[in-house]
Motif scaffolding. Structure first.
Motif, PDB file in Angstrom:
ATOM      1  N   ASP A 262       0.852  -1.188   0.000  1.00  0.00           N
ATOM      2  CA  ASP A 262       0.000   0.000   0.000  1.00  0.00           C
ATOM      3  C   ASP A 262       0.892   1.244   0.000  1.00  0.00           C
ATOM      4  O   ASP A 262       1.796   1.355   0.841  1.00  0.00           O
ATOM      5  CB  ASP A 262      -0.889  -0.016   1.247  1.00  0.00           C
ATOM      6  CG  ASP A 262      -1.922   1.099   1.242  1.00  0.00           C
ATOM      7  OD1 ASP A 262      -1.645   2.214   0.748  1.00  0.00           O
ATOM      8  OD2 ASP A 262      -3.023   0.839   1.754  1.00  0.00           O
ATOM      9  N   PRO A 263       0.665   2.191  -0.935  1.00  0.00           N
ATOM     10  CA  PRO A 263       1.495   3.403  -0.976  1.00  0.00           C
ATOM     11  C   PRO A 263       1.496   4.153   0.358  1.00  0.00           C
ATOM     12  O   PRO A 263       2.496   4.772   0.720  1.00  0.00           O
ATOM     13  CB  PRO A 263       0.855   4.247  -2.083  1.00  0.00           C
ATOM     14  CG  PRO A 263       0.073   3.305  -2.901  1.00  0.00           C
ATOM     15  CD  PRO A 263      -0.331   2.172  -2.018  1.00  0.00           C
ATOM     16  N   ALA A 264       0.400   4.088   1.103  1.00  0.00           N
ATOM     17  CA  ALA A 264       0.318   4.773   2.397  1.00  0.00           C
ATOM     18  C   ALA A 264       1.300   4.188   3.403  1.00  0.00           C
ATOM     19  O   ALA A 264       1.655   4.848   4.384  1.00  0.00           O
ATOM     20  CB  ALA A 264      -1.109   4.695   2.935  1.00  0.00           C
TER      21      ALA A 264
ATOM     22  N   GLY B  63      12.896   8.438  -1.568  1.00  0.00           N
ATOM     23  CA  GLY B  63      13.083   8.083  -2.965  1.00  0.00           C
ATOM     24  C   GLY B  63      12.715   6.629  -3.173  1.00  0.00           C
ATOM     25  O   GLY B  63      12.714   5.844  -2.214  1.00  0.00           O
ATOM     26  N   LEU B  64      12.373   6.290  -4.409  1.00  0.00           N
ATOM     27  CA  LEU B  64      11.982   4.920  -4.751  1.00  0.00           C
ATOM     28  C   LEU B  64      12.779   4.427  -5.943  1.00  0.00           C
ATOM     29  O   LEU B  64      13.013   5.179  -6.893  1.00  0.00           O
ATOM     30  CB  LEU B  64      10.503   4.846  -5.155  1.00  0.00           C
ATOM     31  CG  LEU B  64       9.429   5.113  -4.122  1.00  0.00           C
ATOM     32  CD1 LEU B  64       8.061   5.032  -4.784  1.00  0.00           C
ATOM     33  CD2 LEU B  64       9.523   4.114  -2.984  1.00  0.00           C
TER      34      LEU B  64
ATOM     35  N   LEU C 284       4.080   6.439  -8.343  1.00  0.00           N
ATOM     36  CA  LEU C 284       4.518   7.639  -9.064  1.00  0.00           C
ATOM     37  C   LEU C 284       3.885   8.896  -8.478  1.00  0.00           C
ATOM     38  O   LEU C 284       4.353  10.002  -8.735  1.00  0.00           O
ATOM     39  CB  LEU C 284       4.185   7.527 -10.556  1.00  0.00           C
ATOM     40  CG  LEU C 284       4.896   6.416 -11.328  1.00  0.00           C
ATOM     41  CD1 LEU C 284       4.487   6.446 -12.788  1.00  0.00           C
ATOM     42  CD2 LEU C 284       6.406   6.506 -11.186  1.00  0.00           C
ATOM     43  N   ASP C 285       2.822   8.732  -7.678  1.00  0.00           N
ATOM     44  CA  ASP C 285       2.127   9.873  -7.075  1.00  0.00           C
ATOM     45  C   ASP C 285       2.603  10.186  -5.662  1.00  0.00           C
ATOM     46  O   ASP C 285       2.006  11.009  -4.966  1.00  0.00           O
ATOM     47  CB  ASP C 285       0.618   9.603  -7.049  1.00  0.00           C
ATOM     48  CG  ASP C 285       0.026   9.477  -8.448  1.00  0.00           C
ATOM     49  OD1 ASP C 285       0.533  10.154  -9.366  1.00  0.00           O
ATOM     50  OD2 ASP C 285      -0.930   8.704  -8.618  1.00  0.00           O
TER      51      ASP C 285
ATOM     52  N   MET D 112      16.491   8.008 -19.534  1.00  0.00           N
ATOM     53  CA  MET D 112      15.657   9.198 -19.703  1.00  0.00           C
ATOM     54  C   MET D 112      15.435   9.839 -18.338  1.00  0.00           C
ATOM     55  O   MET D 112      15.516   9.178 -17.303  1.00  0.00           O
ATOM     56  CB  MET D 112      14.324   8.854 -20.368  1.00  0.00           C
ATOM     57  CG  MET D 112      13.415   7.966 -19.565  1.00  0.00           C
ATOM     58  SD  MET D 112      11.869   7.595 -20.449  1.00  0.00           S
ATOM     59  CE  MET D 112      10.902   6.923 -19.067  1.00  0.00           C
ATOM     60  N   SER D 113      15.197  11.159 -18.367  1.00  0.00           N
ATOM     61  CA  SER D 113      14.992  11.913 -17.138  1.00  0.00           C
ATOM     62  C   SER D 113      13.930  12.976 -17.343  1.00  0.00           C
ATOM     63  O   SER D 113      13.869  13.605 -18.402  1.00  0.00           O
ATOM     64  CB  SER D 113      16.278  12.626 -16.713  1.00  0.00           C
ATOM     65  OG  SER D 113      17.285  11.714 -16.356  1.00  0.00           O
ATOM     66  N   ASP D 114      13.117  13.164 -16.318  1.00  0.00           N
ATOM     67  CA  ASP D 114      12.225  14.313 -16.220  1.00  0.00           C
ATOM     68  C   ASP D 114      12.583  14.980 -14.900  1.00  0.00           C
ATOM     69  O   ASP D 114      12.103  14.583 -13.835  1.00  0.00           O
ATOM     70  CB  ASP D 114      10.760  13.877 -16.236  1.00  0.00           C
ATOM     71  CG  ASP D 114       9.793  15.066 -16.156  1.00  0.00           C
ATOM     72  OD1 ASP D 114      10.192  16.141 -15.656  1.00  0.00           O
ATOM     73  OD2 ASP D 114       8.641  14.908 -16.595  1.00  0.00           O
ATOM     74  N   THR D 115      13.508  15.953 -14.962  1.00  0.00           N
ATOM     75  CA  THR D 115      14.018  16.562 -13.736  1.00  0.00           C
ATOM     76  C   THR D 115      12.952  17.406 -13.040  1.00  0.00           C
ATOM     77  O   THR D 115      13.033  17.597 -11.826  1.00  0.00           O
ATOM     78  CB  THR D 115      15.277  17.415 -14.017  1.00  0.00           C
ATOM     79  OG1 THR D 115      14.975  18.367 -15.025  1.00  0.00           O
ATOM     80  CG2 THR D 115      16.430  16.530 -14.474  1.00  0.00           C
ATOM     81  N   ASP D 116      11.948  17.902 -13.765  1.00  0.00           N
ATOM     82  CA  ASP D 116      10.877  18.670 -13.128  1.00  0.00           C
ATOM     83  C   ASP D 116      10.061  17.796 -12.185  1.00  0.00           C
ATOM     84  O   ASP D 116       9.625  18.246 -11.124  1.00  0.00           O
ATOM     85  CB  ASP D 116       9.946  19.299 -14.169  1.00  0.00           C
ATOM     86  CG  ASP D 116      10.634  20.403 -14.954  1.00  0.00           C
ATOM     87  OD1 ASP D 116      11.644  20.954 -14.463  1.00  0.00           O
ATOM     88  OD2 ASP D 116      10.167  20.710 -16.065  1.00  0.00           O
ATOM     89  N   ARG D 117       9.840  16.545 -12.581  1.00  0.00           N
ATOM     90  CA  ARG D 117       9.053  15.622 -11.744  1.00  0.00           C
ATOM     91  C   ARG D 117       9.927  14.644 -10.968  1.00  0.00           C
ATOM     92  O   ARG D 117       9.413  13.799 -10.239  1.00  0.00           O
ATOM     93  CB  ARG D 117       8.064  14.834 -12.617  1.00  0.00           C
ATOM     94  CG  ARG D 117       6.940  15.699 -13.172  1.00  0.00           C
ATOM     95  CD  ARG D 117       5.917  14.875 -13.912  1.00  0.00           C
ATOM     96  NE  ARG D 117       6.406  14.516 -15.242  1.00  0.00           N
ATOM     97  CZ  ARG D 117       5.711  13.835 -16.142  1.00  0.00           C
ATOM     98  NH1 ARG D 117       4.489  13.414 -15.854  1.00  0.00           N
ATOM     99  NH2 ARG D 117       6.227  13.561 -17.321  1.00  0.00           N
ATOM    100  N   ASP D 118      11.264  14.755 -11.123  1.00  0.00           N
ATOM    101  CA  ASP D 118      12.204  13.842 -10.459  1.00  0.00           C
ATOM    102  C   ASP D 118      11.906  12.384 -10.793  1.00  0.00           C
ATOM    103  O   ASP D 118      11.865  11.517  -9.914  1.00  0.00           O
ATOM    104  CB  ASP D 118      12.216  14.054  -8.939  1.00  0.00           C
ATOM    105  CG  ASP D 118      13.277  15.055  -8.504  1.00  0.00           C
ATOM    106  OD1 ASP D 118      14.253  15.257  -9.263  1.00  0.00           O
ATOM    107  OD2 ASP D 118      13.134  15.620  -7.409  1.00  0.00           O
ATOM    108  N   LEU D 119      11.715  12.108 -12.080  1.00  0.00           N
ATOM    109  CA  LEU D 119      11.506  10.744 -12.569  1.00  0.00           C
ATOM    110  C   LEU D 119      12.656  10.403 -13.507  1.00  0.00           C
ATOM    111  O   LEU D 119      12.967  11.178 -14.427  1.00  0.00           O
ATOM    112  CB  LEU D 119      10.175  10.629 -13.314  1.00  0.00           C
ATOM    113  CG  LEU D 119       8.917  10.958 -12.503  1.00  0.00           C
ATOM    114  CD1 LEU D 119       7.680  10.957 -13.404  1.00  0.00           C
ATOM    115  CD2 LEU D 119       8.746   9.966 -11.348  1.00  0.00           C
ATOM    116  N   TYR D 120      13.283   9.247 -13.268  1.00  0.00           N
ATOM    117  CA  TYR D 120      14.494   8.866 -13.974  1.00  0.00           C
ATOM    118  C   TYR D 120      14.441   7.383 -14.302  1.00  0.00           C
ATOM    119  O   TYR D 120      13.777   6.613 -13.609  1.00  0.00           O
ATOM    120  CB  TYR D 120      15.732   9.126 -13.097  1.00  0.00           C
ATOM    121  CG  TYR D 120      15.812  10.531 -12.590  1.00  0.00           C
ATOM    122  CD1 TYR D 120      16.488  11.508 -13.307  1.00  0.00           C
ATOM    123  CD2 TYR D 120      15.179  10.903 -11.398  1.00  0.00           C
ATOM    124  CE1 TYR D 120      16.549  12.817 -12.856  1.00  0.00           C
ATOM    125  CE2 TYR D 120      15.235  12.210 -10.940  1.00  0.00           C
ATOM    126  CZ  TYR D 120      15.914  13.167 -11.667  1.00  0.00           C
ATOM    127  OH  TYR D 120      15.969  14.457 -11.234  1.00  0.00           O
TER     128      TYR D 120
END
Length: 184
Positions: free
Chosen positions: A38-40, A46-47, A65-66, A150-158
């Motif tokens: 469970d995400p909670a 970090g994951l 991701l949320d 790939m990276s999305d530094t605005d959302r901190d997804l790599y």
């Protein structure tokens, strides 16, 4: 400042335990949790979304991701992020594990930039990202695959296609150190 706590989400890959070990070797408080957790119940700065055998077995990864923490996808983890956020994943030409020379396209990237101009990796390309989602920069490629990282530094997804946690990958530990820095 204390070291960040990074949770490895287990997508049933054969190297998941090595991802946890790589983070512990950096001195990080880490735990491996099954992908149906469970995400909670996840307390993390970090994951890491581990590799795994099948996109059909990613459990609750979409919910993770949320969580508003940096996320680092490895192999299947990268492919999941791409597909979930509107990119495209297809079968690759190379299913078995092999050495792959990866070109770093962005020397400023916080995850893989320090590896520039290139690095030798251990990867399987049975499936691969063929189109990165909107908002992502392709930060590495190879002769085998157009999206090695790939990276999305605005959302901190790599994410990376290769396995930085295995000894066959040169400078793999550096990738984990870079992710820890992102999470600090």
């Amino acid at each position: 400042m204390s070291e960040p706590r990074i949770v490895v989400i287990d997508n049933h890959g054969q190297f998941t335990h090595l991802e946890g070990r790589a983070l512990r070797d950096v001195g990080v408080d880490t735990e491996i949790l099954d992908n149906d957790t469970d995400p909670a119940d996840i307390d993390a700065d970090g994951l890491v979304l581990s590799g795994g055998p099948s996109m059909d077995r990613v459990g609750r990864c979409a919910d993770y991701l949320d969580l508003d923490v940096p996320v680092f996808g490895i192999c299947l983890g990268l492919q999941f992020i791409a597909e979930e956020l509107g990119g495209r994943v297809e079968s690759g030409d190379y299913g078995g594990y092999a050495d792959v020379d990866v070109r770093i396209r962005d020397g400023e990237d916080p995850l893989v930039g320090s590896l520039a101009p290139e690095t030798r990796t251990w990867a399987s390309h049975a499936d691969e990202v063929v189109e990165a989602p909107e908002g992502f920069a392709v930060t590495a490629d190879s002769d085998v695959c157009g999206v090695e990282a790939m990276s999305d530094t605005d959302r901190d997804l790599y994410g990376v296609q290769w396995h930085p946690e295995v000894s066959h990958t040169e400078r793999g530990q550096e990738v984990f150190e870079n992710f820890v820095s992102i999470c600090e």
